[in-house]
Design a protein around this motif. Structure first.
Motif, mmCIF file in Angstrom:
data_model
loop_
_atom_site.group_PDB
_atom_site.id
_atom_site.type_symbol
_atom_site.label_atom_id
_atom_site.label_comp_id
_atom_site.label_asym_id
_atom_site.label_seq_id
_atom_site.Cartn_x
_atom_site.Cartn_y
_atom_site.Cartn_z
ATOM 1 N N CYS A 169 57.938 -12.660 -1.458
ATOM 2 C CA CYS A 169 59.076 -12.899 -2.332
ATOM 3 C C CYS A 169 59.894 -13.992 -1.663
ATOM 4 O O CYS A 169 60.549 -13.760 -0.645
ATOM 5 C CB CYS A 169 59.897 -11.629 -2.508
ATOM 6 N N LEU A 209 56.310 -9.959 -9.512
ATOM 7 C CA LEU A 209 56.569 -8.959 -8.477
ATOM 8 C C LEU A 209 56.383 -7.546 -9.037
ATOM 9 O O LEU A 209 55.766 -6.684 -8.392
ATOM 10 C CB LEU A 209 57.982 -9.129 -7.927
ATOM 11 N N CYS A 236 67.745 -10.748 -3.847
ATOM 12 C CA CYS A 236 66.325 -10.429 -3.691
ATOM 13 C C CYS A 236 66.128 -8.924 -3.528
ATOM 14 O O CYS A 236 65.217 -8.328 -4.109
ATOM 15 C CB CYS A 236 65.779 -11.173 -2.480
ATOM 16 N N LEU A 278 63.789 -6.566 -5.987
ATOM 17 C CA LEU A 278 62.657 -5.766 -5.506
ATOM 18 C C LEU A 278 62.843 -4.284 -5.805
ATOM 19 O O LEU A 278 61.888 -3.593 -6.187
ATOM 20 C CB LEU A 278 62.454 -6.002 -4.012
#
Length: 269
Positions: A195, A214, A244, A248
């Motif tokens: 990522c 992702l 980020c 995630l």
């Protein structure tokens, strides 16, 4: 603070940042460890920049910094290997000779058929739709043929940073016939997916790869996620890491991964 495991220094042909400045910035941000991953793109003479890494000098310098900063921050030694299918022999020999010297190896697609998508000439040659398609096609071939030379696949949809209309002409769905097999190759061989928050810095509103990719990696069973800023200057080290983290977690991940001696360690997000 999430630890940064994709950053560059003056050992990379496209950075003039001293190693020490990156280390000091990471300490300022409160990172417990970092991984320096300077570029090694063998056979990239068609570029204006020299992307060949002086491996002996690099390893010697990194070991000296490890010793100097011991007890203050953990410095892992990494490299970003440029993947090209015709370099199969060279890359495997590189791993046999140097693989054990690194904590972490990123495998990245940067070039297509001796052309650099960073350059306008690439898009003039292919056009936008085909330029994107060709990139994902060669990336799939590299994931299949070269999976054993890297630990994590770097910035899978990196090319959209430089597309004429960036991600306006791009979506996971349009290129899933190549993207899904890439993800499955990584999962099958126990490889990570990076990522890379460089996409946020380039105004894409998403990292590279996109949130949809992702999430798809997680849906298919992928668990090894590495996080990197792709910083070439201290200003961008750790860039967008809080955003980020949220990306995630929404995609179903609970851990990210740091590599030590080429072995993954899972760290709670």
């Amino acid at each position: 603070m999430i630890n940064d495991c994709h950053l560059h220094t003056a050992f990379s042909g496209d950075s003039d940042t001293p190693v020490r400045r990156q280390i000091e910035k990471a300490m300022e941000l409160g990172m417990k460890e970092i991984c320096i991953t300077d570029h090694h793109d063998y056979d990239s003479g068609f570029c204006d920049t020299d992307f060949n890494l002086d491996i002996p000098s690099y390893l010697s310098a990194m070991k000296a910094f490890q010793a100097e900063y011991e007890g203050r921050i953990r410095i892992n030694i990494g490299v970003e290997l440029g993947l090209q299918n015709h370099l199969d022999g060279y890359l495997h020999e590189f791993i046999r000779e140097h693989g054990s010297s690194f904590d972490f190896i990123i495998g990245s697609s940067h070039f297509v058929s001796g052309m650099d998508p960073y350059e306008l000439s690439y898009w003039e040659h292919y056009g936008e739709e085909r330029g994107l398609e060709e990139f994902f096609k060669v990336s799939l071939e590299r994931a299949r043929n070269l999976y054993d030379v890297f630990d994590s696949f770097g910035h899978l949809d990196y090319i959209v940073r430089y597309a004429p209309h960036q991600n306006a002409s791009y979506s996971y769905e349009r290129f899933s016939q190549w993207i899904d097999p890439i993800l499955m190759e990584l999962i099958e061989h126990g490889k990570g997916l990076e990522c890379n928050t460089g996409g946020l810095r380039y105004g894409l509103a998403q990292p590279n790869p996109s949130r949809r990719i992702l999430k798809r990696y997680r849906e298919l069973g992928g668990e090894i996620i590495t996080i990197g800023s792709d910083a070439h200057t201290p200003d961008y080290l750790g860039y967008g890491f809080q955003e980020c983290r949220r990306f995630l977690l929404r995609c179903g991940f609970r851990y990210y991964t740091m590599f030590h001696g080429r072995k993954p360690e899972f760290i709670p997000l």
